[in-house]
Design an enzyme around this catalytic site. Sequence first.
Site, PDB file in Angstrom:
ATOM      1  N   GLU A 198       0.771  -1.235   0.000  1.00 21.25           N
ATOM      2  CA  GLU A 198       0.000   0.000   0.000  1.00 21.25           C
ATOM      3  C   GLU A 198       0.812   1.301   0.000  1.00 21.25           C
ATOM      4  OE1 GLU A 198      -2.990  -0.339   3.033  1.00 21.25           O
ATOM      5  OE2 GLU A 198      -4.116  -1.782   1.852  1.00 21.25           O
ATOM      6  N   GLU A 318      -5.608  -7.670  -1.782  1.00 20.18           N
ATOM      7  CA  GLU A 318      -6.436  -7.523  -0.585  1.00 20.18           C
ATOM      8  C   GLU A 318      -7.813  -7.002  -0.978  1.00 20.18           C
ATOM      9  OE1 GLU A 318      -4.924  -5.168   2.598  1.00 20.18           O
ATOM     10  OE2 GLU A 318      -2.894  -6.035   2.516  1.00 20.18           O
TER      11      GLU A 318
END
Length: 594
Positions: A198, A318
């Site tokens: 991320e 995810e």
Amino acid sequence: MVRPLRRLRLVLAAALGLALLTAPVTAARPAHAASTLGSGYWHTSGRQILDSANQPVRIAGLNWFGFETSNYVAHGLWSRDYKSMIDQMKSLGYNTIRLPYSDDIFKGTQPQSINYSGGMNADLVGLNSLGVMDKIVNYAGAVGLKVILDRHRPDASGQTALWYTSSVPESTWIANLKALASRYQGNTAVVGIDLHNEPHDPACWGCGDTTIDWRLAAERGGNAVLSVNPNLLIFVEGVQTFNGSSYWWGGNLQGAGQYPVQLNVANRVVYSAHDYATSVAQQSWFTDPSFPSNMPGIWDQNWGYLFKQNIAPVWVGEFGTTLASTTDQTWLKALVTYLRPTSQYGADSFQWTFWCWNPDSGDTGGILNDDWTTVNTTKDAYLASIKAPGFGGGSSSGGDYTPPSTPSGLQVTGVTGSSVSLTWTASTDNVGVAGYNVYRGSTLVGTSSGTTYTDAGLTSGTAYTYSVAAYDAAGNVSAKSTAVTATTSSASSGGGGCLASMHVDTSWTGGFNATVTVTNTSTSTATSSWKVSWTWSGGQTVGSMWNAVSTASGSTETATNEPYNGAIPASGSTSFGFQANGGSATPILTCTAT
């Protein structure tokens, strides 16, 4: 503009009563035969991922977090044996584990909160974090699951916007990526590495600032991994904002089409997106009057186009939700449809690993309920249509994870202006060596079923470095051999009836040995004498010469035949050698003959 909120996953006290800190916030493979789906290392082709037999595969798996937290180990081992959880993942139809970690585990960290009572996790006793990771990886591979290692955080304290911090510089990130690639080299249970979890503002994509351009950093990190093991897939997440358009942390891949990640080994990049529902953060698209019909367009814009335009595979590394709200239930149903049902599309689909296996993710929950044993059947059922076949593995008692011995005795047996020929001593293996990978530098240039190889199509007068590694039928790959260097011949005929070519045989600091081959270009007349001249460009000098007489004038060197080798038959050749002082070089040679 969307401003994704930091996701805090609160971890509850475990069965052992231990307090836990916050959990996550979130080369081509040799073409030897593969008998089962997913065998060997994998590579990409357009939007698909293919196994070593070029069969398309679909990653359909789970995240199992914990190594990136202050427990320094996958969570839940306070309640269950790790093997029983991996067996349960497989029984539910998941085929891949994404395993987050932080760079702390390279400091010799000791796992916290493992239950050893009653023989549980007995083979983990005394192991450090990396040792436990080895056990999880090996057992997963033995039962037919693959593993993607995810560099989730620089340290256990929390997620970071960039891939480096003041205490964990880029050099540490690179070194640890290479250490993992080396640690699992030859173990095809590990199919790739997710370089960093991320990236988000101020991380950019394609801006050119090396301190914040994640795309350029991904190239550096990916090439570092591939320099150790060129067979691994490189998973590259997106950023938060591109050209003023923002999305989930790591989920914005709008720039990848214009600024692709380009690695030294082809067919290794898999782009990775993250996508979440309102239990993680409220976003404008969830309250749009057109929801959920607006979602496919949003997914297309941010990451789906890479798959639909056949640019590269896309892995949703995810996605998850508690399913507590109707909006989240609708979102998950729409996303699963968008990811393409396996029954209709097979492996020509998006790849995915659901967040998560753990029940202790505060904003999503997990596939397991809080008892770490029973399954949230409602959540699991949402994923049923996109699950995919498992991969080939050994029995649960263990597969073949023993790589062959390292090849030895690598040497150059021949050099021309466009090729280098090699030979080496055969490796040994507990089952049997299937072949050898041949590397030019860090690039896999070919394979051989025997112990010889000729690398052709090279540039004349150029130095090349080679090494080889052995592989077996299970896909285990040995360490690379000691490297050797060869220089292709640089030749020039002086119009004098002969041609001369030189190659450097050996070199060392301050000197080298070379052989020059003199060829009679006449097809009908023998020579009576010959001489070869060249000019050094780096101050080199000849220390000694054999099978020719050396004469030097400034930087120009001339070699004249000895009485016994001046006569060269039509189309025949002879050779001479010399030892030179100075750095190795391959000058342009001029040959004349009478």
